[in-house]
Design an enzyme around this catalytic site. Structure first.
Site, mmCIF file in Angstrom:
data_model
loop_
_atom_site.group_PDB
_atom_site.id
_atom_site.type_symbol
_atom_site.label_atom_id
_atom_site.label_comp_id
_atom_site.label_asym_id
_atom_site.label_seq_id
_atom_site.Cartn_x
_atom_site.Cartn_y
_atom_site.Cartn_z
ATOM 1 N N LYS A 137 32.240 25.699 36.837
ATOM 2 C CA LYS A 137 32.968 26.147 38.032
ATOM 3 C C LYS A 137 32.565 27.577 38.402
ATOM 4 O O LYS A 137 32.239 27.861 39.561
ATOM 5 C CB LYS A 137 34.482 26.099 37.759
ATOM 6 C CG LYS A 137 35.319 26.920 38.719
ATOM 7 C CD LYS A 137 36.790 26.839 38.408
ATOM 8 C CE LYS A 137 37.330 27.864 37.449
ATOM 9 N NZ LYS A 137 37.442 29.247 37.971
ATOM 10 N N ASN A 138 32.587 28.466 37.421
ATOM 11 C CA ASN A 138 32.359 29.876 37.748
ATOM 12 C C ASN A 138 30.904 30.169 38.108
ATOM 13 O O ASN A 138 30.614 31.193 38.729
ATOM 14 C CB ASN A 138 32.827 30.773 36.594
ATOM 15 C CG ASN A 138 34.345 30.818 36.510
ATOM 16 O OD1 ASN A 138 35.026 30.330 37.422
ATOM 17 N ND2 ASN A 138 34.872 31.379 35.440
ATOM 18 N N CYS B 150 47.174 38.107 40.357
ATOM 19 C CA CYS B 150 47.209 36.730 39.856
ATOM 20 C C CYS B 150 48.110 36.697 38.634
ATOM 21 O O CYS B 150 48.684 37.720 38.259
ATOM 22 C CB CYS B 150 45.820 36.223 39.540
ATOM 23 S SG CYS B 150 45.157 36.904 38.053
ATOM 24 N N ARG C 39 44.103 42.445 39.804
ATOM 25 C CA ARG C 39 42.650 42.231 39.725
ATOM 26 C C ARG C 39 41.994 42.819 40.966
ATOM 27 O O ARG C 39 41.802 42.140 41.964
ATOM 28 C CB ARG C 39 42.342 40.741 39.576
ATOM 29 C CG ARG C 39 42.722 40.249 38.200
ATOM 30 C CD ARG C 39 42.508 38.767 38.052
ATOM 31 N NE ARG C 39 41.121 38.382 38.113
ATOM 32 C CZ ARG C 39 40.709 37.115 38.158
ATOM 33 N NH1 ARG C 39 41.595 36.139 38.154
ATOM 34 N NH2 ARG C 39 39.440 36.821 38.181
ATOM 35 N N ASP D 90 37.993 33.947 28.839
ATOM 36 C CA ASP D 90 38.410 32.621 29.310
ATOM 37 C C ASP D 90 38.567 31.606 28.174
ATOM 38 O O ASP D 90 38.969 30.469 28.416
ATOM 39 C CB ASP D 90 37.416 32.093 30.360
ATOM 40 C CG ASP D 90 37.448 32.917 31.635
ATOM 41 O OD1 ASP D 90 38.446 33.615 31.862
ATOM 42 O OD2 ASP D 90 36.463 32.868 32.391
ATOM 43 N N ARG E 144 41.961 22.821 38.685
ATOM 44 C CA ARG E 144 41.060 23.820 39.240
ATOM 45 C C ARG E 144 39.804 23.981 38.383
ATOM 46 O O ARG E 144 38.766 24.395 38.891
ATOM 47 C CB ARG E 144 41.758 25.190 39.336
ATOM 48 C CG ARG E 144 42.907 25.235 40.323
ATOM 49 C CD ARG E 144 43.424 26.657 40.498
ATOM 50 N NE ARG E 144 42.313 27.578 40.391
ATOM 51 C CZ ARG E 144 42.203 28.546 39.496
ATOM 52 N NH1 ARG E 144 43.171 28.791 38.667
ATOM 53 N NH2 ARG E 144 41.131 29.306 39.456
HETATM 54 N N1 EPU Z 1 37.661 44.827 37.850
HETATM 55 C C1 EPU Z 1 37.857 46.048 38.442
HETATM 56 N N2 EPU Z 1 37.379 46.233 39.711
HETATM 57 C C2 EPU Z 1 36.704 45.258 40.382
HETATM 58 C C3 EPU Z 1 36.518 44.012 39.752
HETATM 59 C C4 EPU Z 1 37.001 43.831 38.477
HETATM 60 O O1 EPU Z 1 38.440 46.942 37.848
HETATM 61 O O2 EPU Z 1 36.292 45.493 41.516
HETATM 62 C C5 EPU Z 1 38.188 44.593 36.495
HETATM 63 C C6 EPU Z 1 39.133 43.389 36.438
HETATM 64 O O3 EPU Z 1 40.440 43.746 36.772
HETATM 65 C C7 EPU Z 1 38.968 42.935 35.009
HETATM 66 C C8 EPU Z 1 37.503 43.234 34.731
HETATM 67 O O4 EPU Z 1 37.117 44.213 35.670
HETATM 68 O O5 EPU Z 1 39.763 43.710 34.151
HETATM 69 C C9 EPU Z 1 36.596 42.036 34.841
HETATM 70 O O6 EPU Z 1 36.834 41.353 36.065
HETATM 71 P P1 EPU Z 1 35.691 40.541 36.813
HETATM 72 O O7 EPU Z 1 35.487 41.107 38.155
HETATM 73 O O8 EPU Z 1 34.507 40.408 35.922
HETATM 74 O O9 EPU Z 1 36.383 39.124 36.980
HETATM 75 P P2 EPU Z 1 36.071 38.115 38.127
HETATM 76 O O10 EPU Z 1 34.649 38.215 38.496
HETATM 77 O O11 EPU Z 1 37.099 38.233 39.189
HETATM 78 C C10 EPU Z 1 35.288 36.133 36.624
HETATM 79 C C11 EPU Z 1 35.756 34.730 36.367
HETATM 80 C C12 EPU Z 1 37.044 34.753 35.569
HETATM 81 C C13 EPU Z 1 36.769 35.506 34.260
HETATM 82 C C14 EPU Z 1 36.222 36.912 34.556
HETATM 83 C C15 EPU Z 1 35.844 37.682 33.309
HETATM 84 C C16 EPU Z 1 34.940 33.577 38.314
HETATM 85 C C17 EPU Z 1 35.242 32.838 39.560
HETATM 86 N N3 EPU Z 1 35.978 34.071 37.638
HETATM 87 O O12 EPU Z 1 36.330 36.741 37.383
HETATM 88 O O13 EPU Z 1 37.350 33.401 35.271
HETATM 89 O O14 EPU Z 1 37.945 35.623 33.513
HETATM 90 O O15 EPU Z 1 35.061 36.807 35.394
HETATM 91 O O16 EPU Z 1 34.880 37.010 32.589
HETATM 92 O O17 EPU Z 1 33.794 33.665 37.915
HETATM 93 C C18 EPU Z 1 38.708 31.590 34.752
HETATM 94 O O18 EPU Z 1 37.719 30.853 34.941
HETATM 95 O O19 EPU Z 1 39.781 31.162 34.225
HETATM 96 C C19 EPU Z 1 38.639 32.985 35.150
HETATM 97 C C20 EPU Z 1 39.715 33.736 35.311
#
Ligand code: EPU
Length: 462
Positions: free
Chosen positions: A22-23, A117, A122, A316, A408
């Site tokens: 998915k991701n 969330c 986030r 995850d 999801r």
């Molecule tokens: N963060 C910031 N600023 C930003 C973006 C992120 O401070 O602009 C922080 C977040 O709050 C968090 C950390 O950086 O503490 C990592 O967040 P990241 O941006 O890497 O998360 P994401 O890209 O929104 C993806 C996966 C998540 C997974 C995370 C971490 C997707 C669609 N989602 O989220 O997947 O937990 O990376 O590996 O790829 C799941 O599948 O259940 C899921 C939550």
């Protein structure tokens, strides 16, 4: 809303193929905005998040079809559509992945700002700073992010935040920089395998990217990109979830398309815990995909786990491992370094007899002899998977409410588990309420809720 009813205690055995990720698939699909030619993805999992992304891309002028099972074909037909509205973004956070491709290709994007969330705040500040570094003008209007640029310009972009790099942020900036003028260097890029999969796709479309999978990406912008025909990588989190479920039930399960190389930290923990995961395919030691056999006698040892960006232990899989470690002989320590609040499952596991002490981002899990079935409430996707694993291993009946979270991220989870011998069924709790007078309070709660379609109630955490 649906729920799972699980009679615990069945030992899982049999063979499963791991579905596409998915991701990985979500940013790959968003990359269809970058070119005019046919864009084909294979091994696309049939999940509600994927359907949400299809709806969003349709609203952004992408014509789509499904020529065969797991295959998605897309083509840009209208480049004037540039608005990802709130109702779509709020059902799926990963909608933010369209921001980079849209501003790069259509010079303007309006994407609703994703909210919080189930496991906390986030932010998307790193996405926005990255696009600004490439020359986009960004402003916030009525809760929407508006990004504009005549043509993006290559720059050095630092994507490290307080909790490590950002995965979808790296996907966004990389997908924008491929069409920027000049060279972009992304420092502190996410090293997750999903980023490598995206880079592979973009390279196949004509992009020039070096360093994918390392913290430094160098991207030479090109004038335009061509079409694509790409197979989505297997889902490492789904693979880890099946392995944890097999282990928690003393199972003996063969997993095909197991993304071995992406799960080295997880494999190391499973080994420490005493779960055997052996390769059956006799292939390369560092295989992208392998066939493995997972066996466990459930004499589990405790472990110390800290979630980290890749190649560390993935956040995850934290909840699923916690369910398993409830059954270890001794105390385990789990520290969450990516989302310090991602512990909604702890209180639910405690209802099943798990013993925990939490201090900030750290939980001590005191192993117990058995978990006991109970009604529990799923709060997010991975917490739900954790509760299913706990239910499979527990004595008695567990009811996991709100399984729309699972839909999801896991393709027909109950069918897959049934194939492995689990005693699990899906129920619509409204149907059950009609025939079961003991469920009267549930009827009252539902009666007072607005008659909203269940899709509207879904709030994303992915
Ligand atoms: N963060 C910031 N600023 C930003 C973006 C992120 O401070 O602009 C922080 C977040 O709050 C968090 C950390 O950086 O503490 C990592 O967040 P990241 O941006 O890497 O998360 P994401 O890209 O929104 C993806 C996966 C998540 C997974 C995370 C971490 C997707 C669609 N989602 O989220 O997947 O937990 O990376 O590996 O790829 C799941 O599948 O259940 C899921 C939550």
């Amino acid at each position: 809303m649906d729920r799972f009813v699980i009679e615990g205690g069945a030992r899982l055995s049999g063979t499963l193929k791991v579905d596409g990720s998915k991701n990985a698939a979500l940013p790959l699909m968003a990359a269809s905005l970058l070119a005019d030619e046919d864009f084909i993805l294979r091994n696309v999992p049939d999940l509600s998040d994927i359907r949400s992304m299809k709806r969003l891309l349709a609203a952004l002028g992408i014509e789509q079809s499904e020529p065969s099972e797991d295959c998605w074909k897309a083509r840009v037909t209208d480049t004037d559509k540039r608005h990802a509205p709130y109702d779509m973004v709020s059902t799926m956070r990963a909608s933010i992945c369209v921001l980079g491709p849209m501003v790069a290709r259509r010079q303007r994007a309006r994407v609703s700002m994703p909210g919080g969330c189930a496991f906390g705040h986030r932010p998307v500040d790193l996405h926005l700073r990255g696009l600004e570094a490439l020359g986009a003008r960004i402003r916030l209007e009525n809760g929407d992010i508006i990004a504009e640029a005549d043509r993006l310009k290559g720059a050095t972009v630092f994507l490290g935040g307080p909790f490590g790099s950002t995965v979808t942020g790296t996907a966004n900036i990389m997908s924008a920089a491929v069409l920027a003028k000049g060279t972009t260097v992304i420092e502190s890029a996410a090293c997750e395998p999903e980023i490598v999969d995206l880079a592979d796709l973009l390279i196949s479309m004509g992009a020039r990217i070096e360093g994918a999978g390392s913290p430094r990406l160098v991207i030479d912008g090109v004038e335009e990109l061509g079409g694509a025909d790409h197979s989505v990588m297997p889902d490492r989190i789904v693979a880890g979830t099946w392995a944890a479920a097999a282990a928690a039930t003393n199972g003996d399960v063969i997993l095909e398309r197991f993304p071995w190389d992406s799960l080295l930290a997880f494999l190391d923990v499973m080994k420490q815990v005493g779960v055997r995961i052996e390769r059956l395919d006799g292939g390369e030691p560092c295989a992208r995909e392998a066939t493995v056999r997972v066996t466990s006698e459930r004499h589990l040892r405790p472990a110390v786990i800290t979630t980290q960006p890749h190649p560390g232990f993935p956040t995850d899989l934290q909840a699923q491992l916690m369910a398993l470690l409830c059954l270890a002989q001794g105390n385990s320590v789990i520290t969450e370094k990516i989302y310090p609040e991602r512990f909604m499952h702890v209180a639910e596991l405690a209802r099943m007899g798990g013993l925990f002490t939490r201090q900030g981002p750290t939980v001590v899990v005191q192993g117990v002899k058995n978990l006991v079935g109970a009604p529990v409430m799923a709060s997010d996707l991975r917490a739900s998977a954790c509760l299913v694993i706990a239910g499979l291993a527990a004595r008695g009946t567990t009811t996991v409410n709100r399984v729309y979270h699972l839909d999801r991220g896991y393709v027909r989870m109950e069918d897959r588990l049934t194939e492995l011998g689990a005693n699990i069924r899906r129920e619509d709790d409204r149907e059950k309420s009609k025939v079961d007078p003991s469920n009267q309070p549930a009827i009252e709660i539902l009666a007072s809720s607005p008659p909203t379609p269940s899709a509207k109630l879904v709030k994303s955490d992915g």
